[in-house]
Every structure is written in structure tokens, then in C-alpha cells.
Design a protein around this motif. Structure first.
Motif, PDB file in Angstrom:
ATOM      1  N   GLU A  38     -41.777  30.548 -35.595  1.00  0.00           N
ATOM      2  CA  GLU A  38     -40.548  30.841 -34.851  1.00  0.00           C
ATOM      3  C   GLU A  38     -39.905  29.556 -34.334  1.00  0.00           C
ATOM      4  O   GLU A  38     -38.688  29.377 -34.379  1.00  0.00           O
ATOM      5  CB  GLU A  38     -40.860  31.776 -33.681  1.00  0.00           C
ATOM      6  N   LEU A  39     -40.752  28.643 -33.829  1.00  0.00           N
ATOM      7  CA  LEU A  39     -40.231  27.380 -33.296  1.00  0.00           C
ATOM      8  C   LEU A  39     -39.579  26.553 -34.404  1.00  0.00           C
ATOM      9  O   LEU A  39     -38.520  25.949 -34.204  1.00  0.00           O
ATOM     10  CB  LEU A  39     -41.367  26.587 -32.651  1.00  0.00           C
ATOM     11  N   ARG A  40     -40.225  26.513 -35.559  1.00  0.00           N
ATOM     12  CA  ARG A  40     -39.645  25.759 -36.677  1.00  0.00           C
ATOM     13  C   ARG A  40     -38.312  26.360 -37.105  1.00  0.00           C
ATOM     14  O   ARG A  40     -37.365  25.641 -37.443  1.00  0.00           O
ATOM     15  CB  ARG A  40     -40.624  25.742 -37.845  1.00  0.00           C
ATOM     16  N   ALA A  41     -38.248  27.703 -37.096  1.00  0.00           N
ATOM     17  CA  ALA A  41     -37.012  28.373 -37.503  1.00  0.00           C
ATOM     18  C   ALA A  41     -35.875  28.082 -36.510  1.00  0.00           C
ATOM     19  O   ALA A  41     -34.718  27.898 -36.909  1.00  0.00           O
ATOM     20  CB  ALA A  41     -37.250  29.876 -37.617  1.00  0.00           C
ATOM     21  N   LYS A  42     -36.200  28.009 -35.239  1.00  0.00           N
ATOM     22  CA  LYS A  42     -35.172  27.767 -34.216  1.00  0.00           C
ATOM     23  C   LYS A  42     -34.788  26.293 -34.134  1.00  0.00           C
ATOM     24  O   LYS A  42     -33.676  25.960 -33.716  1.00  0.00           O
ATOM     25  CB  LYS A  42     -35.678  28.242 -32.850  1.00  0.00           C
ATOM     26  N   GLY A  43     -35.721  25.416 -34.500  1.00  0.00           N
ATOM     27  CA  GLY A  43     -35.442  23.983 -34.454  1.00  0.00           C
ATOM     28  C   GLY A  43     -35.055  23.521 -33.063  1.00  0.00           C
ATOM     29  O   GLY A  43     -35.736  23.812 -32.076  1.00  0.00           O
ATOM     30  N   THR A  44     -33.924  22.826 -32.976  1.00  0.00           N
ATOM     31  CA  THR A  44     -33.467  22.287 -31.682  1.00  0.00           C
ATOM     32  C   THR A  44     -32.985  23.386 -30.739  1.00  0.00           C
ATOM     33  O   THR A  44     -32.710  23.111 -29.566  1.00  0.00           O
ATOM     34  CB  THR A  44     -32.350  21.261 -31.898  1.00  0.00           C
ATOM     35  N   GLN A  45     -32.849  24.612 -31.249  1.00  0.00           N
ATOM     36  CA  GLN A  45     -32.404  25.720 -30.399  1.00  0.00           C
ATOM     37  C   GLN A  45     -33.565  26.359 -29.637  1.00  0.00           C
ATOM     38  O   GLN A  45     -33.359  27.258 -28.822  1.00  0.00           O
ATOM     39  CB  GLN A  45     -31.717  26.795 -31.261  1.00  0.00           C
ATOM     40  N   ALA A  46     -34.769  25.914 -29.915  1.00  0.00           N
ATOM     41  CA  ALA A  46     -35.937  26.465 -29.214  1.00  0.00           C
ATOM     42  C   ALA A  46     -35.846  26.160 -27.725  1.00  0.00           C
ATOM     43  O   ALA A  46     -35.449  25.061 -27.323  1.00  0.00           O
ATOM     44  CB  ALA A  46     -37.219  25.886 -29.791  1.00  0.00           C
ATOM     45  N   THR A  47     -36.207  27.130 -26.907  1.00  0.00           N
ATOM     46  CA  THR A  47     -36.074  27.003 -25.462  1.00  0.00           C
ATOM     47  C   THR A  47     -37.408  26.646 -24.812  1.00  0.00           C
ATOM     48  O   THR A  47     -38.464  26.637 -25.456  1.00  0.00           O
ATOM     49  CB  THR A  47     -35.580  28.323 -24.858  1.00  0.00           C
ATOM     50  N   ASP A  50     -39.883  29.372 -25.243  1.00  0.00           N
ATOM     51  CA  ASP A  50     -40.536  29.385 -26.551  1.00  0.00           C
ATOM     52  C   ASP A  50     -41.738  28.443 -26.566  1.00  0.00           C
ATOM     53  O   ASP A  50     -42.820  28.793 -27.052  1.00  0.00           O
ATOM     54  CB  ASP A  50     -39.549  28.970 -27.652  1.00  0.00           C
ATOM     55  N   TRP A  51     -41.547  27.232 -26.049  1.00  0.00           N
ATOM     56  CA  TRP A  51     -42.640  26.263 -26.043  1.00  0.00           C
ATOM     57  C   TRP A  51     -43.730  26.658 -25.059  1.00  0.00           C
ATOM     58  O   TRP A  51     -44.913  26.368 -25.295  1.00  0.00           O
ATOM     59  CB  TRP A  51     -42.097  24.860 -25.718  1.00  0.00           C
TER      60      TRP A  51
END
Length: 545
Positions: A38-47, A50-51
């Protein structure tokens, strides 16, 4: 076919069979791979959230899987990124949450100092925000336990008292745990508060089984009790009464604490599971199989022999580890070590022993991981002390992987070790038998049967008994004997171990801060008339005591 060939094929079939029944319990653990995707899919949009999910996932894996702390760096990296993002997003609440969760995890690692900094700042932030005390009193207790683990007793008591004061009227769990940490420093007024809490809880639950424990104390109606925290109040009350030699009141509190803990178990078949595991070991790890397997699966023999301490909890294992770790060539590794997951790898390999290389490969991996765990330099290996007591079930695997290991089996008087387990407020999942005297006796006998089996099928001198009573009565003589067995030279000053600043995470954290003493021998006798179920399960006659 030759005899060794037939035996090696038999061993392969045994490992394949073990892989189907699995000696390890499966747990529902977080799927960190899915979170990573999921984190890879969101890239820089990860919040930050998420982390934080990723950090929490790794921290949960660390908590439930004994693997030598391999998930800790991953969790730390994820949490720190979450904290940075939360700060940028202006999400102070999430930043505090990440700080608290990361700090709590690090309190049980080599980065305890950093964990203490995080936990303290987390508590201060929660108090400044005037959050409900139930949000932070648990962290204050964690901080107190960590401070006690590093020998900072005065600070530990201060933190525990802070948690205790915050818990009054809101959390029996917090109150009981805090007072257990305060321990011998409890005032009479604080003991009275414990008695009041117990008496009030008895009334709220509609029973009077233990109402007499609070006799002389007016039950306070302003307590809001969390029922699952009540055992901790009784454990703390037992310790307070025991120290004051009020043995009848102490026993009633202890009996109630263990009754409540035992009733909270969802499964009372733990004894049968352990017995089944032993039968598997006894049936398949025979002398002929082990001997023939050794002929084609030599294992790894490091220059610095790894040391294992196994046996029953409360048998002197922490004292043994501390004495050994006081040596310049020895490092204590605690209980979160690497053998159990490698046993899992061995079993997962099934019938593929890789031409006999599996034993050597896993032995090397264990040694290198343990060296990393204790921070040893690559060119200066040390002896490591693996104190995962349940490794008593894995001794056959230890022999196949690391045949020159030094395995120390701690032995203590059965009544003393049995009662010591009964009075210990275990918090983990690994001791479901410890809340019932009969179950304790059965566990004791089972573990000794396991040790006897290994003695009968492994070469002489692989497993060594260390008697607690001999260790505390003649510490230098017994320690010299152990060091000679493990091929570690004697050093002066080893008996001054209690003056060192090493971290002690076990329930013996306080007792091993003092010199070796015989004071803990025969402690069960003050309660002898209540311990018949334990004696009967152990097969011990205490009628003359």
C-alpha cells in the motif's frame, strides 16, 4: 542401504512429519507485506497514519515472535518517518502516539535509553494536553519497569507512584501494577489503599470471598474498577502483607489473584499441549537417530561456545546469566533470542536437509545473529548467554546445529520453585500453568522429564545441571565449575556482578541487584499448610514440614 543412510532418511521423515504437526503455535499476526505494498502504491502521498500502521505491524511481530529483535530496526524506521510526517501534517496527537509506541518497544531492547527519552516526552505531552490519565498511566508504569531494569530504583519508584496516584479511582490494573513496582517501599497508607480497593471490588462483584482482606478499611465507593486489572491489586497486596509477615492475609490475597488469573484463561488444555510436544520429542529424537544424523549433518562449532540456560522459571536463571555476563568474554542476550525461529526454519525445511549442510548453515546463522544481537565486533567474538528457558524443548536441535554449545539446566528445590512461580504475577502468554498449584507441579515434572530424555539420548556432558542452592551457598566454587564446563577462564570480580549496570528485564530485576544470598531458600514454608496441591502434583511429602 547402509545403517547411516537408513537413519538419515528416517530423520528426514521425522522433520517432514514435524512440519505437518508444527511444534509452534500459530498466531494471527499483522500482514506487513500488504501494508508495504500500500505504501509503495501511494508513494509520496502516503500519510503519517500509513507509516504508523507499518511501524505498529513490525512492533507487533517483535512482541509475538521471538527472533532476536530483527523487527526492531524496521519498526523504528517506520515510526520515525511517521513522526516526521505527523509533525508536518500538524497532527500532534498522532505524533505523540507514535512516540509512545516506539518508546514502549525500545524499552525492551538495547536502545532502552532512547526508549526512556521517548516515553518521558510522551507522558509529559499527554499531561500537558490534560488527556485522561488512563491514556498515560500505562506508559508511566512501563517507564518505571525500565528504570528498575537498569538499576535506577529511586526514579523507578517515583514513576510508579506517579502512575499509582493517577490510577486511584480509575484503574485497578494501573494501581496494582504500580504498587507491585513500589514493592518494599510501600507505606502503610498505600497498603491500606490496596486493601480498600480489594474490599470495594468484592462488594461490586457481589461476593464476599475475599472481603476480610480489607477488614479495618472502609470500602470507598468512588472506585471504578476494571475487573481484568483486579488480580494485580491482589498480587500487590500479597507482597505487602508478606513483607509485613501477615501470612494469613497474604495467602488469601495470593490465592484470589491466581484464581482470577486462572479463570481468565480461555483454554485450560495447556498441560495436554505440552505433554503432546514432549511425546513427539521422545518418540522421534532417539539416540540412534541423533547419532546417525550427526554423521552426515555435522553442525557448526564456533570458537566461542554459545551458552544456553534452560529450565523452569524462577529457578535462578537470571542469577546465572548475570554471573556469567560479568565476565569480559561473555555477553548476556536475555530471552528474545534466535534459536526458536531457527528451529522453525529447520522444521520448515522438511525432508530437504541440503546434503547435510542444513545443520551447519543454521548453526552459523545462530552464532552470527547472536554476536550481532549483543553488539560483538566481528573480529572479537564472545560467548553469548541465551536465557530462553523454553529452549529445554529444543535441546536436540541445539545439539544438531551447535554441537559444542554449553547447555546449563537450572535446578531448584521443587517446592521453592513451585511457590515462587505461584507468587509471581506473570504477564506474558508463556506461563498459563503458573496460576494453579497442580498445574505448576505438572509443569515442573514435565520439564524435568524432558531434560532427562535429552540426557539419555545425547552425548554425556552436553547438558549440565546447575543447582540453585549450590550456586547461592558456594557461588565461587559453583561458578568456577560452570566456567570450566563452558571453557571460559576465571576472572576476579565476577561475584561483584550486582554492581554492574547491565539491563535486567525479568521479574528478578530487583533481586539480582544485590549480592548472592541464601535468603530465598525455603520461602514456601511460611505457607506450607496451603501448598498440599503443589506437593501432591510434585510427588513431594511435606507432612513433616
Amino acid at each position: 542401504q547402509s545403517e547411516p543412510c537408513r537413519e538419515s532418511m528416517l530423520f528426514k521423515s521425522i522433520i517432514s512429519w514435524l512440519a505437518t504437526v508444527s511444534l509452534c503455535q500459530t498466531k494471527s499476526l499483522p500482514d506487513v507485506d500488504a501494508v508495504l505494498q500500500e505504501l509503495r502504491a501511494k508513494g509520496t502521498q502516503a500519510t503519517a497514519a500509513d507509516w504508523r500502521r507499518l511501524g505498529h505491524g513490525y512492533a507487533t511481530l517483535h512482541l509475538f515472535n521471538s527472533d532476536g529483535g530483527r523487527q526492531v530496526p524496521k519498526a523504528k524506521k517506520a515510526y520515525e518517518r511517521a513522526m516526521r510526517l505527523a509533525h508536518r501534517e500538524g497532527n500532534a496527537g498522532l505524533e505523540i502516539q507514535c512516540r509512545c509506541e516506539l518508546g514502549s518497544m525500545l524499552l525492551h531492547t538495547l536502545e532502552m535509553d532512547y526508549g526512556l527519552v521517548l516515553i518521558t516526552s510522551c507522558i509529559d505531552a499527554m499531561k500537558a494536553a490534560q488527556l485522561d490519565v488512563q491514556m498515560w498511566e500505562g506508559y508511566a508504569i512501563s517507564r518505571a519497569k525500565a528504570l528498575q531494569a537498569v538499576g535506577r530504583r529511586t526514579e523507578a519508584v517515583h514513576s510508579a507512584r506517579e502512575a499509582m496516584q493517577a490510577s486511584v479511582g480509575s484503574s485497578t490494573r494501573g494501581l496494582g501494577k504500580a504498587m507491585l513496582l513500589i514493592g518494599k517501599d510501600l507505606t502503610d497508607k498505600e497498603v491500606e489503599l490496596l486493601a480498600q480497593t480489594a474490599a470495594a471490588s468484592a462488594g461490586q462483584q457481589g461476593g464476599d470471598t475475599h472481603a476480610e482482606i480489607g477488614s479495618g478499611a472502609a470500602a470507598r465507593g468512588d472506585h471504578l474498577h476494571d475487573a481484568d486489572g483486579l488480580p494485580w491489586v491482589y498480587f500487590a497486596l500479597f507482597e505487602a502483607y508478606h513483607q509485613r509477615t501477615f501470612y494469613d492475609d497474604a495467602w488469601r490475597a495470593l490465592q484470589e489473584a491466581n484464581r482470577l488469573m486462572y479463570e481468565s484463561l480461555q483454554n485450560h488444555q495447556h498441560g495436554e499441549a505440552s505433554e503432546q510436544q514432549f511425546q513427539q520429542i521422545k518418540e522421534f529424537f532417539t539416540e540412534s537417530v541423533i547419532t546417525s544424523t550427526r554423521s552426515f549433518c555435522p553442525g557448526y562449532r564456533p570458537s566461542k561456545r554459545p551458552i544456553f540456560v534452560v529450565g523452569m522459571p524462577r529457578s535462578g536463571s537470571t542469577l546465572m546469566e548475570r554471573l556469567l555476563a560479568a565476565h569480559s568474554q561473555v555477553r548476556g542476550a536475555g530471552e528474545d533470542t534466535h534459536m526458536a525461529p531457527l528451529v522453525g526454519k529447520f522444521i520448515e525445511a522438511g525432508s530437504t536437509l541440503d546434503g547435510g549442510r542444513l545443520c551447519t548453515k543454521l548453526g552459523k546463522k545462530y552464532f552470527s545473529r547472536m554476536q550481532q544481537l549483543v553488539g560483538a565486533a566481528k573480529d572479537s567474538p564472545v560467548h553469548t548467554v541465551d536465557k530462553m528457558l523454553r529452549n529445554v524443548m529444543n535441546i536436540g536441535f541445539i545439539y544438531l546445529m551447535v554441537p559444542n554449545a554449553c547447555v546449563l539446566h537450572m535446578v531448584r528445590d521443587p517446592m521453592d520453585v513451585g511457590f515462587s512461580n505461584f507468587r509471581q504475577p506473570f504477564e506474558g502468554r508463556g506461563t498459563p500453568w503458573a496460576w494453579n498449584l497442580t498445574d505448576i507441579g505438572r509443569e515442573y515434572r514435565l520439564l524435568y522429564q524432558v531434560a532427562d530424555h535429552w540426557r539419555s539420548v545425547l552425548p554425556d556432558g552436553f547438558l549440565h545441571d546447575v543447582k540453585y542452592e549450590a550456586l547461592v551457598a558456594s557461588p565461587e566454587a559453583e561458578l568456577r565449575r560452570v566456567l570450566e564446563i563452558c571453557e571460559v577462564p576465571w576472572e576476579d570480580g565476577l561475584l561483584e556482578f550486582h554492581k554492574q549496570e547491565a539491563v535486567v528485564h525479568t521479574s528478578s530485576a530487583l533481586s539480582v541487584r544485590s549480592a548472592v544470598t541464601t535468603d530465598r531458600i525455603g520461602g514456601w514454608r511460611a505457607y506450607a499448610r496451603h501448598l498440599t496441591p503443589l506437593a501432591e502434583a510434585l510427588g513431594v511429602d511435606i507432612s513433616s514440614d
